[in-house]
Motif scaffolding. Sequence first.
Motif: not given
Length: 467
Positions: A130-133, A138-140, A156-160, A170-172
Amino acid sequence: MSSIDQVAEVEAIVARARAAQAAFEADGSQQAYDRAAQAVAWAIMEPSRNRLLAELAVETTGLGNVPDKVTKNHRKTLGLMRDIQHAKTHGIVSNERATGITEIARPIGVIGAVVPSTNPGATPANNIINALKCGNSIVVSPSPKGVPTCEALIKFIHVEFDKLGINRDLVQMIPGRGSKEKTQRLLEVSDLIVVTGSQNNVRRAYTSGTPALAVGAGNVAVIVDETANLADAAQKIETSKTFDNATSCSSENSVVVVDEIYDAFVAEMAKSGGALIRDESKVISNLWVKGHLNPKAIAQDADKMIAALGLTDEVPADTSYIAVESKGIGEDHPLSGEKLSRVLTVYRAEDFNDAVRITREIELFQGAGHSVGLHSQVEERALTLARLIPTSRVIVNQAHTFATGGAFTNGMPFSLSMGCGAWGGNSIDTNLHWRHFMQTVKIVREIPANEPALEDIFGDYWMEAGQ
């Protein structure tokens, strides 16, 4: 690490997230936002990764079961991707000639997301997508037991991301087992907070000074009335109650059965794996230990939970959940609250009106604003619940756990976080979804005057009350 160092660590992570988000927005497009969301979805849905994340979640949290977590990771993510597939989140999203208003989508910035141990893979993935869309970073902040699963997910997200040249920042996540100091600082320095899980974290979110989307506690009560298809209701309740070992906030915690069909429904529950215990003291004494839910019973498979409750020799071997008769509601009656286990409290109501009274008392005690269920063939009874119960959702003739958070057979947005409105102390009464992660700029143009005469507004009032 000192508290000062912990705070500095969080601030450095958020600073990187803020820089990444600024670049993501500056070079943004609908395609770029959509691709980032798709990358995250595939990171969790790719079958081998999905199973690894499910196995890791059960192994490290001790909650739920692997097959159901695999199903949850897949279906919740697939449903979310369906919901957002055609959503406009970049550029002009509406242009109304009649009002003269054009709306332009804008990201919020850095999202801080606190996620629970019950869904350490599916919930963060949902929030990240939702955040990236909507063009955010986002920081979890996972719960301590959820850290290994969240780490694997983000890997896995970072691999993609690397396949597409997307900035990993963008995602941490907040590294390590987390702390109150780290979580608190994330709440303070993010641009928007999303919190699912602990009600302590929910309260901290709403008092942090940062805009917050935090959700209330569940304690679902479901009415089975005299017109219900009893076999269908019993089967749906069993399927819902036992899914992922009752880790969901949407899992039934109480069923309120109208007297006229009580015995017949108990028989149907038995056919579907529900063993009725008439002496509630047998369950209470083992489900709570020193005032807390017994960890040997919480979110466990049926055999382990039944053994923890000391009921192995008292119920059939194929029992999938325990149904316990009770009459009490409130602080002195713990079975009337959320149990996070395959334990369902059963109340006997004189008639439908009495069932509504009992359900209302249960929700006012715990779970106000979340959801209630109804198994009935009388359409008007759903309206009665909507008017009289402090709830944001009335789920009719469905397996509650699947229906509340979005299903392919109803119109609710797919989500793992259900807003509970003012009843539950929340800012939203809808399922958390993509629109909550976006804000808009309004361009306002002059239009022909639309000023009513006084008679247009007050004419009927003057006729009744005079001028």
